[in-house]
Design an enzyme around this catalytic site. Structure first.
Site, short mmCIF file in Angstrom:
data_model
loop_
_atom_site.label_atom_id
_atom_site.label_comp_id
_atom_site.label_asym_id
_atom_site.label_seq_id
_atom_site.Cartn_x
_atom_site.Cartn_y
_atom_site.Cartn_z
N HIS A 1 13.69 19.71 38.83
CA HIS A 1 14.89 19.67 39.68
C HIS A 1 15.61 21.02 39.73
CE1 HIS A 1 17.06 18.60 35.80
NE2 HIS A 1 17.84 19.52 36.30
N ASP B 1 9.84 15.25 35.62
CA ASP B 1 10.79 16.33 35.90
C ASP B 1 10.43 17.56 35.07
OD1 ASP B 1 12.94 17.77 36.77
OD2 ASP B 1 14.45 16.64 35.65
N GLN C 1 26.14 20.35 32.11
CA GLN C 1 25.80 21.07 33.33
C GLN C 1 25.31 22.49 33.03
OE1 GLN C 1 28.79 19.70 32.62
NE2 GLN C 1 29.83 18.96 34.45
N GLY C 2 24.21 22.83 33.63
CA GLY C 2 23.65 24.17 33.42
C GLY C 2 22.62 24.24 32.32
N ASP C 3 22.49 23.15 31.54
CA ASP C 3 21.49 23.12 30.48
C ASP C 3 20.15 22.57 30.95
OD1 ASP C 3 23.04 24.20 28.37
OD2 ASP C 3 24.03 22.27 28.08
N SER C 4 20.11 22.03 32.16
CA SER C 4 18.86 21.48 32.69
C SER C 4 17.71 22.45 32.50
CB SER C 4 19.01 21.17 34.18
OG SER C 4 19.87 20.08 34.39
#
Length: 331
Positions: free
Chosen positions: A112, A161, A266-269
């Site tokens: 993603h 993913d 958020q941003g750690d994906s």
């Protein structure tokens, strides 16, 4: 650790779950991307094997530099270059996700982070931040030549993913040895005693430059770390029963506290969920001292509901379920 838009959240689910990426061109999914674990036939697979180091990448993979492990949300800053495999993914110069160094040219991340609406984003708009502790003042930004994301990745369910980014030029791992070092990949072999084990109950560590609070608009400059317990897929499935479009299956793994308080965000994906394992040269080959700790990646941050919420664990892509795919596509 989740995907998220820095400027806005997209309400894409009737339960107001919000996709969170650091760029407005990110995936349009109904959930915050973090880590994922799945079931086969909706039952958890108890892995009939122990996770031993696979020296697929390099003889010195998984060697962590000195630092104290902190207890991202609820975490602490790492020591400089404590986790030298941690990298940042930048899109048009903006940090949107994390990733993990697997070899001199290969970065492991989440699908993603590199696709939107079922279409891959152009590789030439990405750079990878390697060898950084302070993301604004250290490390090198390297161009990406190719992006490979899993052909069975689903934005609707967030299955598979996982993605690889291939750097335009290889990193000189000898020159950058103190600040850039590959992580180890697991394998599926039984341990030497013939017994088997699952990861449930193990403490695992996530690192990243993601938000330190749900909805946070500012990202930390220093790399963060947080330790989380791996939970069973059964418990994870029960936590997300209200979300029938997001089943927890055998290709995913979950981690988090019942009371919340610590999590990826958020941003750690795309960042790593990893555990330390003891090096066994007689089984794995390569260089290393007997009993030496080697860090091994077991998950890729994929999704979750919010950040650090009670009874809402992070969901990660399970690395052991995708070893063949990784090894077939890595450079």
């Amino acid at each position: 650790m989740f995907l998220f838009f820095l400027a806005s959240f997209l309400d894409l689910h009737p339960l107001t779950m919000k996709l969170k990426l650091l760029n407005q061109t990110c995936l349009k999914v109904a959930v915050c991307f973090r880590k994922i674990t799945l079931f086969a036939s909706n039952y958890e697979l108890i892995f009939p094997f122990s996770f031993f180091l696979s020296l697929f990448v390099a003889a010195n993979c998984g060697l962590k530099n000195a630092g104290s492990l902190g207890m991202v949300v609820g975490g602490t800053a790492t020591a400089p270059h404590e986790f030298p495999w941690a990298v940042g993914l930048l899109y048009d110069g903006r940090l949107i996700c994390g990733g993990t160094l697997l070899s001199a040219r290969t970065i492991l991340s989440a699908a993603h982070c590199v696709s939107s609406g079922g279409v891959g984003r152009p590789a030439d708009r990405y750079t990878v931040l390697v060898g950084a502790h302070n993301r604004t003042s250290s490390g090198r930004r390297l161009p990406v030549q190719q992006i490979i994301w899993h052909s069975r990745y689903s934005e609707l369910s967030l299955q598979n993913d996982i993605a690889l980014l291939i750097l335009a030029e290889p990193i000189d791992l000898e020159v950058m040895a103190e600040v850039a070092r590959p992580i180890c990949l697991p394998n599926r072999t039984d341990d030497s005693t013939g017994s088997s084990s699952s990861l449930t109950g193990r403490m695992a560590t996530v690192v990243g430059w993601g938000a330190t609070a749900e909805g946070g608009s500012r990202l930390p400059e220093l790399l963060q770390q947080v330790a989380l317990p791996v939970i069973s897929n059964w418990r994870c499935m029960l936590a997300y029963l209200p979300l029938p479009n997001f089943p927890i299956r055998s290709g995913q793994i979950c981690a988090g506290y019942d009371d919340g308080g610590k999590d990826s965000c958020q941003g750690d994906s795309g960042s790593s969920l990893a555990i330390p394992l003891l090096f066994k040269p007689e089984r794995e080959g390569g260089q290393g001292a007997e009993g030496e700790q080697r860090w091994t990646q077991i998950g890729v941050v994929s999704w979750g509901m919010g950040c650090a919420r009670a009874r809402k664990p992070g969901v990660y892509t399970r690395v052991t379920s995708h070893l063949d795919w990784i090894q077939a596509n890595a450079k």
